[in-house]
Design an enzyme around this catalytic site. Structure first.
Site, PDB file in Angstrom:
ATOM      1  N   CYS A  75      -6.060   1.735  -2.279  1.00  0.00           N
ATOM      2  CA  CYS A  75      -5.254   2.954  -2.413  1.00  0.00           C
ATOM      3  C   CYS A  75      -4.461   3.028  -3.713  1.00  0.00           C
ATOM      4  O   CYS A  75      -3.863   4.060  -4.019  1.00  0.00           O
ATOM      5  CB  CYS A  75      -4.308   3.097  -1.227  1.00  0.00           C
ATOM      6  SG  CYS A  75      -2.980   1.851  -1.157  1.00  0.00           S
TER       7      CYS A  75
ATOM      8  N   CYS B 268       0.830  -1.210   0.000  1.00  0.00           N
ATOM      9  CA  CYS B 268       0.000   0.000   0.000  1.00  0.00           C
ATOM     10  C   CYS B 268       0.860   1.255   0.000  1.00  0.00           C
ATOM     11  O   CYS B 268       2.051   1.208   0.309  1.00  0.00           O
ATOM     12  CB  CYS B 268      -0.885   0.046   1.253  1.00  0.00           C
ATOM     13  SG  CYS B 268      -1.928  -1.397   1.522  1.00  0.00           S
TER      14      CYS B 268
ATOM     15  N   CYS C  85      -2.611  -2.900  -3.479  1.00  0.00           N
ATOM     16  CA  CYS C  85      -3.879  -2.711  -2.762  1.00  0.00           C
ATOM     17  C   CYS C  85      -4.932  -2.147  -3.711  1.00  0.00           C
ATOM     18  O   CYS C  85      -4.664  -1.203  -4.470  1.00  0.00           O
ATOM     19  CB  CYS C  85      -3.657  -1.755  -1.592  1.00  0.00           C
ATOM     20  SG  CYS C  85      -5.161  -1.298  -0.705  1.00  0.00           S
TER      21      CYS C  85
ATOM     22  N   CYS D 128      -2.806   4.895   2.874  1.00  0.00           N
ATOM     23  CA  CYS D 128      -3.911   3.961   2.648  1.00  0.00           C
ATOM     24  C   CYS D 128      -4.871   3.951   3.835  1.00  0.00           C
ATOM     25  O   CYS D 128      -4.440   3.903   4.996  1.00  0.00           O
ATOM     26  CB  CYS D 128      -3.365   2.553   2.428  1.00  0.00           C
ATOM     27  SG  CYS D 128      -4.654   1.326   2.092  1.00  0.00           S
TER      28      CYS D 128
END
Length: 351
Positions: free
Chosen positions: A69, A35, A66, A39
């Site tokens: 994000c 991430c 992810c 995030c």
């Protein structure tokens, strides 16, 4: 250049600081996802987190972006990292064709020496190693999508099947043909028992031990094993693994000075070099990450050494817990800092 101050990175992750977006990404071993610092997802445990300068580096280590994000979409503000990112894109868009270091350096406008050194310091691998990792990952994805082995090999950019078979033990953990069968024929036996550090899992193929894990619950340990060896057939077999399990527990109870077990572990050439160096550290002593890097003749590869320690698949057998930071603080540990502290205290008393 990518900072070595992981405390700052962790603080940025905990505060979800958008100012650090583009400077690094963080990856979580328990989920296999990476991430951006800001995030909105729930914060992971510190011992499960690794930091990477670029999304490409996290993906090469086996993490997925992810979906909340989208860290792969963030642009970096560091010119050196931007250059490495450009080289990664050139490799990724080469359609599997071999691209030389000289050609890459010409396209980004720097010398081959500077490119090789900067790329390796940020990514922990050379451009050619990155390209090879990309090809192996593309082969995996094609096979998982149902493509036939031969087609997947050539679509991934391997000029012949022999090259992939050479890489198979370290990159796939099994032959391409076995991998393509969804792991049929690749059998991993495991057992779980009590230890002074909590629940202990030991798993092995017919060739040797492939995983030693510490955890709080049998379900967690089993899930992590299945995630790591997703293409293999996983079987609980306490009688087969009891001797190996006993060997680890005996070591933790100070009955044996070391753990002598045959290993069957996947590793890049660099990881194997680091892990062999770790096995030379005597009980009761600790080395810093930079001392390990110097020991293998790559003193600038401190971050890459830390990542190799974090990816150690066989706790205790390869004693990554004996590596700490320069300031004598514990650093990270894949199986929890409390366990690392207890291990070092026990070994110091027994010295």
């Amino acid at each position: 250049m990518f900072s070595d101050n992981q405390d700052d990175f962790w603080n940025a992750v905990m505060s979800k600081d958008r100012g650090f977006d583009g400077q690094f990404v963080f990856a979580v071993s328990s989920t296999g996802i990476y991430c951006r610092p800001s995030c909105p997802s729930r914060r992971p445990k510190r011992e499960n987190v690794s930091f990477f300068a670029l999304p490409a580096a996290a993906e090469s280590a086996g993490f997925r972006a992810c979906l909340r994000c989208h860290p792969e979409d963030v642009r970096t503000t560091d010119p050196q990292i931007e250059m490495v990112q450009q080289v990664c894109r050139l490799i990724e868009t080469s359609d599997g064709e071999s691209i030389t270091l000289a050609a890459l350096s010409e396209q980004v406008g720097v010398s081959s020496f500077h490119l090789q050194r900067t790329f390796k310091s940020i990514m922990g691998m050379s451009p050619s190693e990155y390209a090879e990792t990309r090809r192996v990952n593309k082969f995996k994805q094609s096979v998982q999508a149902g493509e036939k082995i031969t087609g997947a090999i050539y679509d991934a950019g391997f000029g012949s099947s022999s090259r992939l078979y050479e890489l198979a033990p370290s990159q796939l953990g099994m032959t391409p043909a076995t991998y393509g069968k969804g792991g049929r024929g690749a059998v991993i036996h495991f057992a779980i028992g009590d230890s002074p550090l909590g629940r202990l899992l030991v798993a092995a193929t017919d060739k040797g031990v492939c995983s030693v894990r510490l955890g709080d619950s049998d379900e967690q340990l089993t899930t992590e094993l299945q995630r790591e060896f997703f293409a293999a057939e996983i079987r609980l077999d306490e009688s087969r693994l009891q001797p190996a399990l006993n060997a680890v527990v005996d070591h933790l109870n100070d009955k044996t000075p070391r753990i002598d077990l045959p290993l069957d572990i996947r590793a890049t050439a660099f990881q194997r070099q680091v892990w062999e160096q770790l096995q030379k550290i005597p009980a009761g002593k600790t080395y810093s990450y930079s001392e390990v890097a110097k020991g293998i003749g790559q003193e600038k590869a401190v971050r890459a050494v830390a990542r190799a320690c974090a990816s150690n698949p066989v706790a205790l057998v390869i004693p990554c817990h004996r590596v700490i930071r320069e300031d004598k603080s514990l650093g990270g540990y894949r199986w929890g800092l409390d366990r690392k502290k207890k291990l070092l205290e026990r070994e110091a008393r027994a010295k």
